[in-house]
Design a protein around this motif. Structure first.
Motif, PDB file in Angstrom:
ATOM      1  N   HIS A  68       0.812  -1.221   0.000  1.00  0.00           N
ATOM      2  CA  HIS A  68       0.000   0.000   0.000  1.00  0.00           C
ATOM      3  C   HIS A  68       0.847   1.272   0.000  1.00  0.00           C
ATOM      4  N   PHE A  69       2.146   1.146   0.324  1.00  0.00           N
ATOM      5  CA  PHE A  69       2.987   2.332   0.459  1.00  0.00           C
ATOM      6  C   PHE A  69       3.786   2.645  -0.811  1.00  0.00           C
ATOM      7  N   ILE A  70       3.562   1.851  -1.863  1.00  0.00           N
ATOM      8  CA  ILE A  70       4.184   2.184  -3.158  1.00  0.00           C
ATOM      9  C   ILE A  70       3.451   3.415  -3.682  1.00  0.00           C
ATOM     10  N   LYS A  71       4.208   4.445  -4.015  1.00  0.00           N
ATOM     11  CA  LYS A  71       3.589   5.708  -4.450  1.00  0.00           C
ATOM     12  C   LYS A  71       2.898   5.498  -5.800  1.00  0.00           C
ATOM     13  N   GLU A  72       1.602   5.751  -5.822  1.00  0.00           N
ATOM     14  CA  GLU A  72       0.793   5.453  -7.007  1.00  0.00           C
ATOM     15  C   GLU A  72      -0.281   6.531  -7.136  1.00  0.00           C
ATOM     16  N   GLU A  73      -0.345   7.161  -8.313  1.00  0.00           N
ATOM     17  CA  GLU A  73      -1.333   8.231  -8.502  1.00  0.00           C
ATOM     18  C   GLU A  73      -2.762   7.695  -8.329  1.00  0.00           C
ATOM     19  N   GLY A  74      -3.574   8.408  -7.565  1.00  0.00           N
ATOM     20  CA  GLY A  74      -4.968   8.005  -7.390  1.00  0.00           C
ATOM     21  C   GLY A  74      -5.187   6.993  -6.277  1.00  0.00           C
ATOM     22  N   PHE A  75      -4.116   6.596  -5.584  1.00  0.00           N
ATOM     23  CA  PHE A  75      -4.246   5.641  -4.481  1.00  0.00           C
ATOM     24  C   PHE A  75      -3.763   6.290  -3.188  1.00  0.00           C
ATOM     25  N   ASP A  76      -4.617   6.220  -2.158  1.00  0.00           N
ATOM     26  CA  ASP A  76      -4.235   6.768  -0.845  1.00  0.00           C
ATOM     27  C   ASP A  76      -3.317   5.792  -0.121  1.00  0.00           C
ATOM     28  N   ILE A  77      -2.483   6.365   0.740  1.00  0.00           N
ATOM     29  CA  ILE A  77      -1.586   5.543   1.555  1.00  0.00           C
ATOM     30  C   ILE A  77      -2.159   5.488   2.975  1.00  0.00           C
ATOM     31  N   PRO A  78      -2.267   4.301   3.583  1.00  0.00           N
ATOM     32  CA  PRO A  78      -2.848   4.213   4.932  1.00  0.00           C
ATOM     33  C   PRO A  78      -2.013   4.981   5.961  1.00  0.00           C
ATOM     34  N   THR A  79      -2.669   5.446   7.013  1.00  0.00           N
ATOM     35  CA  THR A  79      -1.926   6.047   8.123  1.00  0.00           C
ATOM     36  C   THR A  79      -1.980   5.060   9.291  1.00  0.00           C
ATOM     37  N   PHE A  80      -0.931   5.042  10.094  1.00  0.00           N
ATOM     38  CA  PHE A  80      -0.847   4.111  11.227  1.00  0.00           C
ATOM     39  C   PHE A  80      -1.693   4.629  12.386  1.00  0.00           C
ATOM     40  N   PRO A  81      -2.275   3.745  13.216  1.00  0.00           N
ATOM     41  CA  PRO A  81      -2.331   2.296  13.015  1.00  0.00           C
ATOM     42  C   PRO A  81      -3.482   1.927  12.078  1.00  0.00           C
ATOM     43  N   PHE A  82      -3.368   0.763  11.422  1.00  0.00           N
ATOM     44  CA  PHE A  82      -4.478   0.260  10.606  1.00  0.00           C
ATOM     45  C   PHE A  82      -4.547  -1.262  10.733  1.00  0.00           C
ATOM     46  N   LEU A  83      -5.681  -1.813  10.325  1.00  0.00           N
ATOM     47  CA  LEU A  83      -5.843  -3.270  10.309  1.00  0.00           C
ATOM     48  C   LEU A  83      -5.619  -3.743   8.879  1.00  0.00           C
ATOM     49  N   ALA A  84      -4.783  -4.753   8.717  1.00  0.00           N
ATOM     50  CA  ALA A  84      -4.550  -5.319   7.385  1.00  0.00           C
ATOM     51  C   ALA A  84      -5.159  -6.711   7.337  1.00  0.00           C
ATOM     52  N   MET A  85      -5.920  -6.981   6.278  1.00  0.00           N
ATOM     53  CA  MET A  85      -6.425  -8.339   6.088  1.00  0.00           C
ATOM     54  C   MET A  85      -5.740  -8.901   4.841  1.00  0.00           C
ATOM     55  N   THR A  86      -4.901  -9.908   5.058  1.00  0.00           N
ATOM     56  CA  THR A  86      -4.169 -10.520   3.954  1.00  0.00           C
ATOM     57  C   THR A  86      -4.862 -11.814   3.575  1.00  0.00           C
ATOM     58  N   ILE A  87      -5.360 -11.858   2.334  1.00  0.00           N
ATOM     59  CA  ILE A  87      -6.161 -13.000   1.886  1.00  0.00           C
ATOM     60  C   ILE A  87      -5.597 -13.516   0.565  1.00  0.00           C
ATOM     61  N   SER A  88      -5.143 -14.774   0.589  1.00  0.00           N
ATOM     62  CA  SER A  88      -4.532 -15.330  -0.625  1.00  0.00           C
ATOM     63  C   SER A  88      -4.735 -16.835  -0.647  1.00  0.00           C
ATOM     64  N   GLY A  89      -4.083 -17.490  -1.602  1.00  0.00           N
ATOM     65  CA  GLY A  89      -4.179 -18.949  -1.716  1.00  0.00           C
ATOM     66  C   GLY A  89      -3.543 -19.658  -0.542  1.00  0.00           C
ATOM     67  N   GLY A  90      -2.571 -19.014   0.084  1.00  0.00           N
ATOM     68  CA  GLY A  90      -1.860 -19.667   1.189  1.00  0.00           C
ATOM     69  C   GLY A  90      -2.122 -19.056   2.553  1.00  0.00           C
ATOM     70  N   HIS A  91      -2.764 -17.873   2.580  1.00  0.00           N
ATOM     71  CA  HIS A  91      -2.873 -17.159   3.860  1.00  0.00           C
ATOM     72  C   HIS A  91      -4.222 -16.470   4.036  1.00  0.00           C
ATOM     73  N   THR A  92      -4.666 -16.418   5.276  1.00  0.00           N
ATOM     74  CA  THR A  92      -5.817 -15.601   5.652  1.00  0.00           C
ATOM     75  C   THR A  92      -5.515 -15.097   7.052  1.00  0.00           C
ATOM     76  N   GLN A  93      -5.275 -13.796   7.182  1.00  0.00           N
ATOM     77  CA  GLN A  93      -4.981 -13.276   8.519  1.00  0.00           C
ATOM     78  C   GLN A  93      -5.377 -11.815   8.650  1.00  0.00           C
ATOM     79  N   ILE A  94      -5.644 -11.433   9.908  1.00  0.00           N
ATOM     80  CA  ILE A  94      -5.890 -10.020  10.217  1.00  0.00           C
ATOM     81  C   ILE A  94      -4.721  -9.560  11.079  1.00  0.00           C
ATOM     82  N   VAL A  95      -4.122  -8.439  10.679  1.00  0.00           N
ATOM     83  CA  VAL A  95      -2.911  -7.957  11.339  1.00  0.00           C
ATOM     84  C   VAL A  95      -3.129  -6.526  11.829  1.00  0.00           C
ATOM     85  N   ASN A  96      -2.741  -6.284  13.073  1.00  0.00           N
ATOM     86  CA  ASN A  96      -2.774  -4.926  13.624  1.00  0.00           C
ATOM     87  C   ASN A  96      -1.419  -4.286  13.303  1.00  0.00           C
ATOM     88  N   VAL A  97      -1.423  -3.256  12.455  1.00  0.00           N
ATOM     89  CA  VAL A  97      -0.177  -2.665  11.953  1.00  0.00           C
ATOM     90  C   VAL A  97       0.075  -1.327  12.652  1.00  0.00           C
TER      91      VAL A  97
END
Length: 340
Positions: free
Chosen positions: A122-151
Protein backbone atom coordinates in the motif's frame (compact mmCIF):
# COMPACT_ATOMS: atom_id res chain seq x y z
CA UNK A 1 23.55 9.93 -9.74
CA UNK A 2 22.01 12.03 -6.94
CA UNK A 3 23.08 10.52 -3.64
CA UNK A 4 19.59 10.82 -2.09
CA UNK A 5 18.05 8.39 -4.62
CA UNK A 6 17.89 4.79 -3.47
CA UNK A 7 17.47 2.13 -6.15
CA UNK A 8 16.22 -1.23 -4.90
CA UNK A 9 16.26 -4.35 -7.09
CA UNK A 10 13.64 -6.74 -5.67
CA UNK A 11 13.24 -10.48 -6.29
CA UNK A 12 10.13 -12.55 -5.42
CA UNK A 13 10.02 -16.35 -5.86
CA UNK A 14 7.87 -17.68 -3.03
CA UNK A 15 5.45 -19.78 -5.08
CA UNK A 16 4.98 -20.16 -8.85
CA UNK A 17 5.62 -16.61 -10.11
CA UNK A 18 9.16 -15.40 -10.81
CA UNK A 19 9.13 -11.64 -10.31
CA UNK A 20 11.62 -8.78 -10.27
CA UNK A 21 11.10 -5.05 -9.80
CA UNK A 22 13.14 -1.88 -9.52
CA UNK A 23 12.10 0.96 -7.22
CA UNK A 24 13.58 4.44 -7.06
CA UNK A 25 12.85 5.35 -3.43
CA UNK A 26 9.11 4.58 -3.02
CA UNK A 27 8.29 4.88 -6.73
CA UNK A 28 8.11 1.85 -9.02
CA UNK A 29 10.24 1.92 -12.19
CA UNK A 30 9.59 -1.64 -13.40
CA UNK A 31 7.62 -4.68 -12.28
CA UNK A 32 8.10 -7.91 -14.25
CA UNK A 33 6.31 -11.20 -13.52
CA UNK A 34 6.79 -14.53 -15.32
CA UNK A 35 3.87 -16.84 -14.55
CA UNK A 36 4.20 -20.61 -14.84
CA UNK A 37 1.60 -22.31 -17.05
CA UNK A 38 2.97 -25.77 -16.27
CA UNK A 39 0.80 -26.23 -13.13
CA UNK A 40 -2.60 -25.85 -14.82
CA UNK A 41 -2.87 -29.46 -15.95
CA UNK A 42 -2.16 -30.67 -12.40
CA UNK A 43 -4.89 -28.50 -10.81
CA UNK A 44 -2.44 -26.89 -8.38
CA UNK A 45 1.17 -25.82 -7.91
CA UNK A 46 3.73 -28.67 -8.12
CA UNK A 47 6.70 -27.53 -5.95
CA UNK A 48 9.42 -29.39 -7.91
CA UNK A 49 8.22 -28.00 -11.25
CA UNK A 50 7.91 -24.52 -9.72
CA UNK A 51 11.54 -24.39 -8.60
CA UNK A 52 12.76 -25.62 -12.01
CA UNK A 53 10.74 -22.94 -13.78
CA UNK A 54 12.19 -20.27 -11.41
CA UNK A 55 15.69 -21.37 -12.44
CA UNK A 56 14.80 -20.85 -16.10
CA UNK A 57 13.00 -17.53 -15.56
CA UNK A 58 15.06 -15.67 -12.99
CA UNK A 59 17.86 -14.31 -15.21
CA UNK A 60 15.61 -13.01 -18.04
CA UNK A 61 13.11 -11.54 -15.55
CA UNK A 62 15.80 -9.63 -13.62
CA UNK A 63 17.47 -8.50 -16.83
CA UNK A 64 14.11 -7.19 -18.12
CA UNK A 65 13.36 -5.37 -14.82
CA UNK A 66 16.72 -3.54 -14.88
CA UNK A 67 16.40 -2.74 -18.57
CA UNK A 68 12.80 -1.40 -18.26
CA UNK A 69 13.82 0.71 -15.26
CA UNK A 70 16.39 2.28 -17.57
CA UNK A 71 19.19 2.07 -15.01
CA UNK A 72 22.59 0.41 -14.93
CA UNK A 73 23.50 -2.45 -12.57
CA UNK A 74 25.99 -0.01 -10.97
CA UNK A 75 23.08 2.26 -9.92
CA UNK A 76 21.47 -0.41 -7.71
CA UNK A 77 21.76 0.47 -4.00
CA UNK A 78 20.64 -2.89 -2.57
CA UNK A 79 18.95 -6.19 -3.41
CA UNK A 80 15.77 -7.18 -1.59
CA UNK A 81 14.46 -10.75 -1.81
CA UNK A 82 11.71 -12.93 -0.33
CA UNK A 83 13.12 -15.00 2.53
CA UNK A 84 9.72 -16.69 3.22
CA UNK A 85 7.12 -17.94 3.79
CA UNK A 86 6.59 -20.05 0.68
CA UNK A 87 7.70 -23.20 -1.14
CA UNK A 88 11.23 -24.07 -0.06
CA UNK A 89 12.57 -25.00 -3.51
CA UNK A 90 11.17 -21.81 -5.05
CA UNK A 91 12.47 -19.58 -2.25
CA UNK A 92 15.96 -21.09 -2.55
CA UNK A 93 16.24 -20.02 -6.20
CA UNK A 94 15.51 -16.36 -5.38
CA UNK A 95 17.60 -16.37 -2.20
CA UNK A 96 20.69 -17.91 -3.86
CA UNK A 97 20.49 -15.53 -6.81
CA UNK A 98 20.04 -12.46 -4.57
CA UNK A 99 23.03 -13.48 -2.43
CA UNK A 100 25.27 -14.05 -5.47
CA UNK A 101 24.27 -10.75 -7.07
CA UNK A 102 24.75 -8.79 -3.85
CA UNK A 103 28.21 -10.32 -3.50
CA UNK A 104 29.07 -9.70 -7.16
CA UNK A 105 27.96 -6.05 -7.07
CA UNK A 106 29.22 -5.56 -3.48
CA UNK A 107 25.94 -3.99 -2.31
CA UNK A 108 23.69 -4.68 0.72
CA UNK A 109 21.32 -7.64 0.83
CA UNK A 110 17.86 -7.20 2.40
CA UNK A 111 15.64 -10.14 3.45
CA UNK A 112 11.88 -9.57 3.24
CA UNK A 113 8.92 -11.38 4.81
CA UNK A 114 6.41 -12.05 2.01
CA UNK A 115 3.43 -11.41 4.34
CA UNK A 116 4.80 -8.09 5.53
CA UNK A 117 5.29 -7.16 1.86
CA UNK A 118 1.61 -7.77 1.03
CA UNK A 119 0.75 -5.24 3.74
CA UNK A 120 3.35 -2.62 2.81
CA UNK A 121 2.43 -2.82 -0.91
CA UNK A 122 0.00 0.00 0.00
CA UNK A 123 2.99 2.33 0.46
CA UNK A 124 4.18 2.18 -3.16
CA UNK A 125 3.59 5.71 -4.45
CA UNK A 126 0.79 5.45 -7.01
CA UNK A 127 -1.33 8.23 -8.50
CA UNK A 128 -4.97 8.01 -7.39
CA UNK A 129 -4.25 5.64 -4.48
CA UNK A 130 -4.23 6.77 -0.84
CA UNK A 131 -1.59 5.54 1.55
CA UNK A 132 -2.85 4.21 4.93
CA UNK A 133 -1.93 6.05 8.12
CA UNK A 134 -0.85 4.11 11.23
CA UNK A 135 -2.33 2.30 13.02
CA UNK A 136 -4.48 0.26 10.61
CA UNK A 137 -5.84 -3.27 10.31
CA UNK A 138 -4.55 -5.32 7.38
CA UNK A 139 -6.42 -8.34 6.09
CA UNK A 140 -4.17 -10.52 3.95
CA UNK A 141 -6.16 -13.00 1.89
CA UNK A 142 -4.53 -15.33 -0.62
CA UNK A 143 -4.18 -18.95 -1.72
CA UNK A 144 -1.86 -19.67 1.19
CA UNK A 145 -2.87 -17.16 3.86
CA UNK A 146 -5.82 -15.60 5.65
CA UNK A 147 -4.98 -13.28 8.52
CA UNK A 148 -5.89 -10.02 10.22
CA UNK A 149 -2.91 -7.96 11.34
CA UNK A 150 -2.77 -4.93 13.62
CA UNK A 151 -0.18 -2.67 11.95
CA UNK A 152 1.43 -0.06 14.26
CA UNK A 153 4.24 1.04 11.93
CA UNK A 154 6.30 -0.27 8.99
CA UNK A 155 7.91 -3.01 11.09
CA UNK A 156 5.63 -3.47 14.09
CA UNK A 157 2.81 -5.84 13.17
CA UNK A 158 0.76 -8.23 15.29
CA UNK A 159 -1.35 -11.07 13.86
CA UNK A 160 -4.65 -10.93 15.77
CA UNK A 161 -6.58 -13.51 13.72
CA UNK A 162 -5.68 -16.24 11.23
CA UNK A 163 -6.99 -19.38 9.57
CA UNK A 164 -6.82 -22.56 11.60
CA UNK A 165 -6.99 -24.77 8.48
CA UNK A 166 -7.40 -23.72 4.82
CA UNK A 167 -6.75 -20.27 3.41
CA UNK A 168 -9.57 -18.37 1.72
CA UNK A 169 -7.97 -18.76 -1.72
CA UNK A 170 -8.07 -22.54 -1.27
CA UNK A 171 -11.77 -22.35 -0.39
CA UNK A 172 -12.41 -20.57 -3.70
CA UNK A 173 -10.15 -22.84 -5.78
CA UNK A 174 -11.38 -26.11 -4.24
CA UNK A 175 -15.03 -25.10 -4.55
CA UNK A 176 -14.30 -24.32 -8.21
CA UNK A 177 -12.71 -27.76 -8.63
CA UNK A 178 -15.84 -29.42 -7.18
CA UNK A 179 -17.81 -27.52 -9.87
CA UNK A 180 -15.47 -28.84 -12.58
CA UNK A 181 -13.85 -25.44 -13.25
CA UNK A 182 -10.16 -25.30 -14.29
CA UNK A 183 -7.33 -24.17 -11.96
CA UNK A 184 -7.02 -21.46 -10.69
CA UNK A 185 -10.79 -21.41 -10.19
CA UNK A 186 -11.16 -18.44 -7.80
CA UNK A 187 -11.41 -15.80 -10.55
CA UNK A 188 -13.97 -17.96 -12.41
CA UNK A 189 -16.17 -18.27 -9.30
CA UNK A 190 -16.07 -14.45 -9.12
CA UNK A 191 -16.97 -14.15 -12.81
CA UNK A 192 -20.04 -16.43 -12.54
CA UNK A 193 -21.02 -14.98 -9.15
CA UNK A 194 -21.58 -11.57 -10.76
CA UNK A 195 -24.43 -13.11 -12.79
CA UNK A 196 -26.05 -15.15 -10.02
CA UNK A 197 -28.28 -14.81 -6.96
CA UNK A 198 -26.08 -14.79 -3.81
CA UNK A 199 -28.93 -16.07 -1.65
CA UNK A 200 -30.02 -18.92 -3.93
CA UNK A 201 -28.37 -21.57 -1.70
CA UNK A 202 -27.38 -21.38 1.95
CA UNK A 203 -24.02 -22.69 3.12
CA UNK A 204 -23.16 -22.84 6.80
CA UNK A 205 -20.54 -20.51 8.24
CA UNK A 206 -18.01 -22.31 10.46
CA UNK A 207 -17.98 -21.38 14.14
CA UNK A 208 -14.42 -20.73 15.29
CA UNK A 209 -12.99 -18.69 18.12
CA UNK A 210 -12.80 -14.93 18.18
CA UNK A 211 -10.89 -13.51 15.16
CA UNK A 212 -9.70 -16.81 13.65
CA UNK A 213 -10.98 -18.27 10.39
CA UNK A 214 -11.85 -21.78 9.20
CA UNK A 215 -12.74 -22.76 5.64
CA UNK A 216 -12.43 -26.57 5.59
CA UNK A 217 -16.02 -27.07 6.80
CA UNK A 218 -17.40 -24.78 4.12
CA UNK A 219 -15.51 -26.73 1.46
CA UNK A 220 -16.94 -30.01 2.75
CA UNK A 221 -20.41 -28.44 2.86
CA UNK A 222 -20.13 -27.39 -0.79
CA UNK A 223 -18.95 -30.90 -1.77
CA UNK A 224 -21.86 -32.70 -0.04
CA UNK A 225 -24.38 -30.19 -1.36
CA UNK A 226 -23.20 -30.63 -4.97
CA UNK A 227 -23.03 -34.45 -4.68
CA UNK A 228 -26.61 -34.58 -3.38
CA UNK A 229 -27.98 -32.21 -6.07
CA UNK A 230 -26.16 -33.92 -8.95
CA UNK A 231 -27.58 -37.28 -7.82
CA UNK A 232 -31.10 -35.87 -8.29
CA UNK A 233 -30.25 -33.86 -11.42
CA UNK A 234 -27.05 -34.70 -13.37
CA UNK A 235 -27.19 -31.25 -15.05
CA UNK A 236 -27.53 -29.36 -11.75
CA UNK A 237 -24.10 -27.65 -11.98
CA UNK A 238 -24.48 -26.50 -15.61
CA UNK A 239 -28.06 -25.33 -15.01
CA UNK A 240 -27.21 -23.33 -11.87
CA UNK A 241 -23.52 -22.37 -12.16
CA UNK A 242 -24.10 -18.62 -11.63
CA UNK A 243 -26.27 -19.08 -8.54
CA UNK A 244 -23.96 -21.70 -7.00
CA UNK A 245 -20.89 -19.46 -7.45
CA UNK A 246 -22.76 -16.40 -6.17
CA UNK A 247 -23.89 -18.30 -3.05
CA UNK A 248 -20.40 -19.67 -2.31
CA UNK A 249 -18.82 -16.25 -2.79
CA UNK A 250 -21.47 -14.56 -0.64
CA UNK A 251 -20.77 -17.00 2.22
CA UNK A 252 -16.97 -16.52 2.00
CA UNK A 253 -17.29 -12.72 1.94
CA UNK A 254 -19.67 -12.84 4.92
CA UNK A 255 -17.14 -14.91 6.91
CA UNK A 256 -14.37 -12.37 6.16
CA UNK A 257 -16.51 -9.32 6.90
CA UNK A 258 -17.88 -10.76 10.19
CA UNK A 259 -14.33 -11.15 11.49
CA UNK A 260 -13.27 -7.71 10.27
CA UNK A 261 -16.23 -6.06 12.02
CA UNK A 262 -15.25 -7.88 15.20
CA UNK A 263 -11.60 -6.77 14.84
CA UNK A 264 -12.63 -3.13 14.38
CA UNK A 265 -14.81 -3.36 17.48
CA UNK A 266 -12.03 -4.92 19.57
CA UNK A 267 -9.20 -2.61 18.49
CA UNK A 268 -11.10 0.62 17.86
CA UNK A 269 -9.17 0.92 14.57
CA UNK A 270 -11.40 1.60 11.57
CA UNK A 271 -8.78 1.92 8.85
CA UNK A 272 -8.73 -1.31 6.85
CA UNK A 273 -6.20 -2.29 4.18
CA UNK A 274 -6.52 -5.52 2.22
CA UNK A 275 -3.85 -7.39 0.29
CA UNK A 276 -3.05 -10.75 -1.28
CA UNK A 277 -4.42 -12.38 -4.43
CA UNK A 278 -8.01 -12.81 -3.18
CA UNK A 279 -8.31 -9.05 -2.59
CA UNK A 280 -8.87 -8.84 -6.37
CA UNK A 281 -12.27 -10.51 -5.78
CA UNK A 282 -15.16 -8.19 -6.68
CA UNK A 283 -17.41 -9.47 -3.85
CA UNK A 284 -14.84 -8.53 -1.22
CA UNK A 285 -14.15 -5.14 -2.80
CA UNK A 286 -17.88 -4.34 -2.92
CA UNK A 287 -18.39 -5.44 0.70
CA UNK A 288 -15.58 -3.14 1.82
CA UNK A 289 -17.02 -0.18 -0.11
CA UNK A 290 -20.41 -0.83 1.53
CA UNK A 291 -18.73 -0.97 4.98
CA UNK A 292 -17.15 2.44 4.34
CA UNK A 293 -20.64 3.89 3.85
CA UNK A 294 -22.32 1.92 6.62
CA UNK A 295 -19.71 2.01 9.42
CA UNK A 296 -17.56 5.00 8.46
CA UNK A 297 -14.48 2.84 7.82
CA UNK A 298 -11.66 4.06 5.62
CA UNK A 299 -10.66 1.20 3.33
CA UNK A 300 -7.57 0.75 1.17
CA UNK A 301 -7.51 -1.65 -1.77
CA UNK A 302 -4.18 -1.89 -3.63
CA UNK A 303 -3.70 -1.57 -7.36
CA UNK A 304 -4.56 -4.90 -9.00
CA UNK A 305 -0.94 -5.72 -9.96
CA UNK A 306 0.14 -5.46 -6.30
CA UNK A 307 -2.45 -7.97 -5.04
CA UNK A 308 -0.98 -11.16 -6.51
CA UNK A 309 2.63 -12.19 -5.82
CA UNK A 310 4.92 -9.51 -7.24
CA UNK A 311 8.35 -8.03 -6.58
CA UNK A 312 7.20 -4.39 -6.26
CA UNK A 313 5.88 -5.15 -2.76
CA UNK A 314 9.21 -6.81 -1.85
CA UNK A 315 10.99 -3.67 -3.11
CA UNK A 316 8.98 -1.26 -0.95
CA UNK A 317 9.85 -3.24 2.19
CA UNK A 318 13.45 -3.23 0.95
CA UNK A 319 13.34 0.57 0.64
CA UNK A 320 12.13 1.09 4.24
CA UNK A 321 14.61 -1.47 5.55
CA UNK A 322 17.39 0.29 3.61
CA UNK A 323 16.52 3.60 5.31
CA UNK A 324 16.76 1.69 8.62
CA UNK A 325 20.11 0.14 7.59
CA UNK A 326 18.50 -3.24 8.27
CA UNK A 327 20.71 -5.47 6.12
CA UNK A 328 21.30 -9.24 6.04
CA UNK A 329 24.63 -11.04 5.83
CA UNK A 330 25.40 -13.84 3.38
CA UNK A 331 24.56 -16.56 5.93
CA UNK A 332 20.83 -15.77 5.50
CA UNK A 333 18.72 -18.71 4.31
CA UNK A 334 15.21 -19.16 2.94
CA UNK A 335 12.51 -20.20 5.43
CA UNK A 336 9.36 -21.98 4.25
CA UNK A 337 7.42 -21.04 7.40
CA UNK A 338 7.96 -17.48 8.52
CA UNK A 339 5.79 -15.46 10.87
CA UNK A 340 5.26 -11.71 10.70
Amino acid sequence: MASQNIYILAIESSCDDTAAAVLKNDTLLSNIVATQEVHQKYGGVVPELASRAHQQNIVPVIHEAISQANIDKKDISAIAFTKGPGLMGSLLVGTSFAKSLSMGLDIPLIEVNHMQAHILAHFIKEEGFDIPTFPFLAMTISGGHTQIVNVSNYFEMEVIGQTIDDAVGEAFDKSAKILGLPYPGGPLVDKYAKLGNPKAYKFTKPKVGDLDFSFSGLKTGVLYFIQKQVKDNPNFIQDNMNDICASIQYTIVEILMDKLKKAVKQTGINQIAIGGGVSANSGIRNALKAAEQKYGWKTYVPKFEYTTDNAAMIGIVGYYKYLNKDFSDLSVTATARLKI
